[in-house]
Design a protein around this motif. Sequence first.
Motif, PDB file in Angstrom:
ATOM      1  N   GLY A 132     -14.748   6.786 -20.969  1.00  0.00           N
ATOM      2  CA  GLY A 132     -15.280   5.715 -20.133  1.00  0.00           C
ATOM      3  C   GLY A 132     -14.311   4.575 -19.912  1.00  0.00           C
ATOM      4  N   ARG A 133     -13.016   4.838 -20.020  1.00  0.00           N
ATOM      5  CA  ARG A 133     -12.013   3.779 -19.829  1.00  0.00           C
ATOM      6  C   ARG A 133     -11.712   3.577 -18.342  1.00  0.00           C
ATOM      7  N   PRO A 134     -11.179   2.415 -17.982  1.00  0.00           N
ATOM      8  CA  PRO A 134     -10.782   2.178 -16.587  1.00  0.00           C
ATOM      9  C   PRO A 134      -9.677   3.146 -16.178  1.00  0.00           C
ATOM     10  N   VAL A 135      -9.590   3.407 -14.882  1.00  0.00           N
ATOM     11  CA  VAL A 135      -8.547   4.317 -14.398  1.00  0.00           C
ATOM     12  C   VAL A 135      -7.184   3.632 -14.485  1.00  0.00           C
ATOM     13  N   LEU A 136      -6.139   4.433 -14.566  1.00  0.00           N
ATOM     14  CA  LEU A 136      -4.768   3.935 -14.608  1.00  0.00           C
ATOM     15  C   LEU A 136      -4.362   3.407 -13.236  1.00  0.00           C
ATOM     16  N   SER A 137      -3.438   2.474 -13.241  1.00  0.00           N
ATOM     17  CA  SER A 137      -2.957   1.878 -11.992  1.00  0.00           C
ATOM     18  C   SER A 137      -1.480   2.205 -11.773  1.00  0.00           C
ATOM     19  N   PHE A 138      -1.176   2.660 -10.564  1.00  0.00           N
ATOM     20  CA  PHE A 138       0.197   2.950 -10.166  1.00  0.00           C
ATOM     21  C   PHE A 138       0.532   2.153  -8.913  1.00  0.00           C
ATOM     22  N   ALA A 139       1.822   2.049  -8.634  1.00  0.00           N
ATOM     23  CA  ALA A 139       2.246   1.301  -7.457  1.00  0.00           C
ATOM     24  C   ALA A 139       3.325   2.063  -6.702  1.00  0.00           C
ATOM     25  N   THR A 140       3.302   1.909  -5.395  1.00  0.00           N
ATOM     26  CA  THR A 140       4.399   2.339  -4.544  1.00  0.00           C
ATOM     27  C   THR A 140       4.815   1.137  -3.701  1.00  0.00           C
ATOM     28  N   VAL A 141       5.831   1.325  -2.874  1.00  0.00           N
ATOM     29  CA  VAL A 141       6.406   0.169  -2.182  1.00  0.00           C
ATOM     30  C   VAL A 141       5.771  -0.121  -0.830  1.00  0.00           C
ATOM     31  N   PHE A 142       5.065   0.896  -0.254  1.00  0.00           N
ATOM     32  CA  PHE A 142       4.472   0.707   1.070  1.00  0.00           C
ATOM     33  C   PHE A 142       3.577   1.902   1.351  1.00  0.00           C
ATOM     34  N   PRO A 143       2.509   1.737   2.108  1.00  0.00           N
ATOM     35  CA  PRO A 143       1.614   2.873   2.365  1.00  0.00           C
ATOM     36  C   PRO A 143       2.296   4.038   3.080  1.00  0.00           C
ATOM     37  N   PHE A 144       3.303   3.746   3.919  1.00  0.00           N
ATOM     38  CA  PHE A 144       3.935   4.792   4.723  1.00  0.00           C
ATOM     39  C   PHE A 144       5.345   5.099   4.226  1.00  0.00           C
ATOM     40  N   SER A 145       5.510   5.079   2.918  1.00  0.00           N
ATOM     41  CA  SER A 145       6.823   5.298   2.310  1.00  0.00           C
ATOM     42  C   SER A 145       6.932   6.692   1.721  1.00  0.00           C
TER      43      SER A 145
END
Length: 394
Positions: A132-145
């Motif tokens: 029941g933990r929160p989901v992990l967070s990831f990042a990219t640099v732009f939606p269309f990258s």
Amino acid sequence: MANRVRLGFVPLVDCAIPVVARAMGFAARENIELELVRELSWAAIRDKLSFGVFDAAHMLAGIPIAGRLGLGGLPVQNIVVPMALGRGGNAITVSTPLYQRMLKADPYAMMGPRGLSARALRKVIDEDKAAGRPVLSFATVFPFSSHNYELRYWMAAAGIDPDQDVNIGVIAPPRMFDSLRNGWVDGYCVGEPWNQRAVFHGDGVIVALKDDIWPRSPEKVLGLREDWVQNNRDVVAALVRALVRAAEWADQPGNRLELAHILSEEANVGAPFEVLKASLCGRPVLRPGEPPVEMPDRHVFYRYTATFPWLSQGRWLGEQMKRWGQIPGDVNLDRVIPDVYRPDLYRMAVAGLDVLVPQNDSRIEGAADAPDRSLVGPDRFLDDSVFGYRDGLS
């Protein structure tokens, strides 16, 4: 009088080509006064090119396609791509705590090949769901990258749903490292030097390189407004020639240390020399405190037709937009891509130069054993699929 060209760029290793064009005099030899403007985000690059603040831009390969389709909250933007700005350089980096969890969850998946390391991530995600933990967070640099599509491809190959099983947000490249260090994200996909920086500081571990997902895949391009191209044909050709010559210089192994020094200047990338050297010299460090790995093609600026704007690679990006729901599935990419990616402009610019130019504008992507392998080098996808788009057929 020299032709003045104002070009915007983001501080990444692959801004090397325009930086070298100015620093080593290739632009001046083409009678171009090249003014470089450093920006922190891809949105700023896109907007300033679209509204005429810049004449040219170091740009994510997907932005001109998205612009032509009217995506991203702006009116349709007619940006064309007369050349690519090299291949390689991206990586997926996770925080040290997440890496330890992945290692514990599936040590066999973490032993390699690196492209399959997301299998361990999937087990961590399953553990979090059960608890029941929160989901992990990831990042990219732009939606269309390419970064966004590579991160999603890596996850999906392991059975992870990038839209349901994790959060994926957007962070400007220079802010990635601090976001990971401060615990705001658990991982990211970005270009160098922001992966090496996390490793050198002990805050992150590289779990997959761009080459592990799809070698020689599209990355950055030269973006120009279509109206500017129409009004400045000779300048466009001269600019492409200058950048191709700069790419050839940057690709020479004997020039990589000098290139690292040039990019380390604050007006360019502004990262520590040792961090840039590790990446540029093909010896990246993947885990803190461990020896580097040998990756001679970590950054390719000129070899393998790395400056040629392949229609098939633009088409692949468009198909990823369909796959992840950014555009409807019935959008006719055969009409869009040739208006954006312009190998005809590239061919005209380099005519007469000793530059390898493909006979065709498209190829079968991912077919490492195809007859044209020498044009791109080994380029297999991590799942051994191929993208069959050549001569207008898909």
